[in-house]
Design a protein around this motif. Sequence first.
Motif, mmCIF file in Angstrom:
data_model
loop_
_atom_site.group_PDB
_atom_site.id
_atom_site.type_symbol
_atom_site.label_atom_id
_atom_site.label_comp_id
_atom_site.label_asym_id
_atom_site.label_seq_id
_atom_site.Cartn_x
_atom_site.Cartn_y
_atom_site.Cartn_z
ATOM 1 N N ALA A 114 86.915 4.390 -9.722
ATOM 2 C CA ALA A 114 86.364 4.880 -10.994
ATOM 3 C C ALA A 114 87.435 5.174 -12.046
ATOM 4 O O ALA A 114 87.167 5.872 -13.020
ATOM 5 C CB ALA A 114 85.539 6.133 -10.734
ATOM 6 N N ASP A 115 88.653 4.628 -11.873
ATOM 7 C CA ASP A 115 89.721 5.039 -12.795
ATOM 8 C C ASP A 115 89.572 4.448 -14.194
ATOM 9 O O ASP A 115 90.168 4.958 -15.141
ATOM 10 C CB ASP A 115 91.120 4.764 -12.210
ATOM 11 C CG ASP A 115 91.303 3.365 -11.676
ATOM 12 O OD1 ASP A 115 90.312 2.671 -11.394
ATOM 13 O OD2 ASP A 115 92.471 2.947 -11.529
ATOM 14 N N ASN A 116 88.791 3.377 -14.370
ATOM 15 C CA ASN A 116 88.431 2.900 -15.712
ATOM 16 C C ASN A 116 87.048 3.403 -16.116
ATOM 17 O O ASN A 116 86.852 3.911 -17.219
ATOM 18 C CB ASN A 116 88.428 1.370 -15.802
ATOM 19 C CG ASN A 116 89.809 0.757 -15.892
ATOM 20 O OD1 ASN A 116 90.215 -0.009 -15.025
ATOM 21 N ND2 ASN A 116 90.551 1.088 -16.924
ATOM 22 N N ALA A 167 94.001 2.751 -16.986
ATOM 23 C CA ALA A 167 93.897 3.217 -15.596
ATOM 24 C C ALA A 167 95.277 3.285 -14.950
ATOM 25 O O ALA A 167 96.236 2.695 -15.436
ATOM 26 C CB ALA A 167 93.000 2.279 -14.800
ATOM 27 N N ASN A 168 95.338 4.030 -13.889
ATOM 28 C CA ASN A 168 96.542 4.267 -13.069
ATOM 29 C C ASN A 168 97.498 5.280 -13.704
ATOM 30 O O ASN A 168 98.008 6.162 -13.040
ATOM 31 C CB ASN A 168 97.309 2.981 -12.745
ATOM 32 C CG ASN A 168 96.458 1.963 -12.003
ATOM 33 O OD1 ASN A 168 95.475 2.317 -11.371
ATOM 34 N ND2 ASN A 168 96.821 0.696 -12.091
ATOM 35 N N VAL A 169 97.757 5.100 -15.010
ATOM 36 C CA VAL A 169 98.633 6.024 -15.756
ATOM 37 C C VAL A 169 99.953 6.264 -14.999
ATOM 38 O O VAL A 169 100.436 7.401 -14.885
ATOM 39 C CB VAL A 169 97.917 7.363 -16.071
ATOM 40 C CG1 VAL A 169 98.598 8.086 -17.223
ATOM 41 C CG2 VAL A 169 96.447 7.133 -16.432
ATOM 42 N N PHE A 223 97.537 5.405 -8.957
ATOM 43 C CA PHE A 223 96.884 4.112 -8.742
ATOM 44 C C PHE A 223 95.465 4.312 -8.219
ATOM 45 O O PHE A 223 95.259 4.977 -7.181
ATOM 46 C CB PHE A 223 97.700 3.260 -7.753
ATOM 47 C CG PHE A 223 97.047 1.936 -7.468
ATOM 48 C CD1 PHE A 223 97.055 0.924 -8.418
ATOM 49 C CD2 PHE A 223 96.402 1.702 -6.258
ATOM 50 C CE1 PHE A 223 96.433 -0.289 -8.169
ATOM 51 C CE2 PHE A 223 95.785 0.489 -6.000
ATOM 52 C CZ PHE A 223 95.797 -0.505 -6.966
ATOM 53 N N ASP A 224 94.510 3.777 -8.940
ATOM 54 C CA ASP A 224 93.074 3.855 -8.601
ATOM 55 C C ASP A 224 92.466 5.252 -8.719
ATOM 56 O O ASP A 224 91.285 5.428 -8.424
ATOM 57 C CB ASP A 224 92.777 3.321 -7.176
ATOM 58 C CG ASP A 224 92.578 1.798 -7.144
ATOM 59 O OD1 ASP A 224 92.659 1.148 -8.210
ATOM 60 O OD2 ASP A 224 92.352 1.266 -6.043
ATOM 61 N N ILE A 225 93.266 6.265 -9.084
ATOM 62 C CA ILE A 225 92.712 7.636 -9.089
ATOM 63 C C ILE A 225 92.957 8.385 -10.400
ATOM 64 O O ILE A 225 92.689 9.581 -10.473
ATOM 65 C CB ILE A 225 93.272 8.470 -7.905
ATOM 66 C CG1 ILE A 225 94.805 8.517 -7.943
ATOM 67 C CG2 ILE A 225 92.779 7.929 -6.567
ATOM 68 C CD1 ILE A 225 95.393 9.652 -7.122
ATOM 69 N N SER A 252 95.506 -9.534 -9.682
ATOM 70 C CA SER A 252 96.561 -8.533 -9.782
ATOM 71 C C SER A 252 96.477 -7.530 -8.623
ATOM 72 O O SER A 252 97.481 -6.948 -8.210
ATOM 73 C CB SER A 252 96.421 -7.838 -11.133
ATOM 74 O OG SER A 252 97.401 -6.909 -11.340
ATOM 75 N N ARG A 253 95.295 -7.336 -8.078
ATOM 76 C CA ARG A 253 95.138 -6.490 -6.888
ATOM 77 C C ARG A 253 95.545 -7.259 -5.636
ATOM 78 O O ARG A 253 96.118 -6.708 -4.707
ATOM 79 C CB ARG A 253 93.692 -6.009 -6.727
ATOM 80 C CG ARG A 253 93.243 -5.042 -7.776
ATOM 81 C CD ARG A 253 91.821 -4.608 -7.568
ATOM 82 N NE ARG A 253 91.662 -3.560 -6.579
ATOM 83 C CZ ARG A 253 91.887 -2.261 -6.785
ATOM 84 N NH1 ARG A 253 92.297 -1.853 -7.967
ATOM 85 N NH2 ARG A 253 91.721 -1.375 -5.832
ATOM 86 N N GLY A 254 95.251 -8.573 -5.689
ATOM 87 C CA GLY A 254 95.527 -9.428 -4.532
ATOM 88 C C GLY A 254 97.005 -9.519 -4.177
ATOM 89 O O GLY A 254 97.352 -9.733 -3.022
HETATM 90 N N1 HSE Z 1 93.335 0.727 -10.607
HETATM 91 C C1 HSE Z 1 92.957 -0.612 -10.902
HETATM 92 C C2 HSE Z 1 94.102 -1.550 -10.595
HETATM 93 C C3 HSE Z 1 92.582 -0.703 -12.342
HETATM 94 O O1 HSE Z 1 95.220 -1.249 -11.035
HETATM 95 O O2 HSE Z 1 93.910 -2.560 -9.935
HETATM 96 C C4 HSE Z 1 92.049 -2.033 -12.738
HETATM 97 O O3 HSE Z 1 90.731 -2.195 -12.311
#
Ligand code: HSE
Length: 311
Positions: free
Chosen positions: A142-144, A15-17, A21-23, A189-191
């Motif tokens: 929904a990125d994963n 995800a993120n690539v 981020f998140d998309i 990691s989001r926090g």
């Molecule tokens: N886009 C999410 C993140 C992927 O980087 O937090 C992990 O769920």
Amino acid sequence: MSKSGIKVFAPASVANVAVGFDILGFALEKPGDEIIIREGSKPGLVITEIQGAGGKLPYDIKKNTAGYAAYRLLEHIGETDRPLEMEIHKKMPFGSGLGSSAASAAGGVYAVNEFLRTGLSKQDILRFAVEGEQIADGAFHADNVGPSLLGGMILIRDNETLDIKKLHIPPWLYAAVIYPHVEVLTRESRGILKSEVSFKDVVRQQGNLGAFVAGMYTSDYGLISRSLQDLLVEPQRAHLIPHFYEMKNAALKAGALGFSISGAGPSMFALCDNSNNAENVLEAAEKLYKINKVPVTTYLSRINHEGAIRF
Ligand code: HSE
């Protein structure tokens, strides 16, 4: 004799690539999770077995990503009393940044959808899979789940409405994935992410995302390479990953088009324009972690176009 059922595979994803981020996210060929669904003996969906999770996952279907995703589908079609049994075989690590909970959620809902022959498409059931994964990290994105269910590289214009687009994949695009064995929980990691980023960086990042998509459609590897940069999130998360910047330098030197964190980490990915360069990236990564005594697993994969499949 056990009752007949069906088995599905849902792949890991990146995800993120770097640029979305998140998309943005893409599916890998391996690893992934396996889910079995069969007729049960009493009303409702029950999880009868979870393997490969070291006792860490709940059997309560409302607390389990695969169970909850499937339950939301059953609610949608008015079949919550249907006797069903689910087995979950985790074949990939947790907290790895490879979409482990998303693979379970995608597999869970896809298995029930196939077993009951609902006639709903993968796109129709995507929302339930995202709701399943939301249990694990608390956010709706929904990125994963998108790539794990639908396959390919998925760009999400809007997570709320799940307005998504599968991107064109240039020939010879390979992913080299490096998973150092340290646990990073997505929620944490989001926090740590700042709620505000600089306007200047956002402008540059928009350029990278737009140019990356243009590069994908025109198979312009040079443009893909120049675009694969994360100015917003990678600098905030790099410290969670052992030797991140050394690894990035080694990968770029070994021929990666670009390199960044996979999802919430600690896994990292490189995109390469051929399998030889991808192998060289993995070799360099293994060497660096061997010197630094960090246990690692690596994966070489093309983009998986299928996503969740019966097998
Ligand atoms: N886009 C999410 C993140 C992927 O980087 O937090 C992990 O769920």
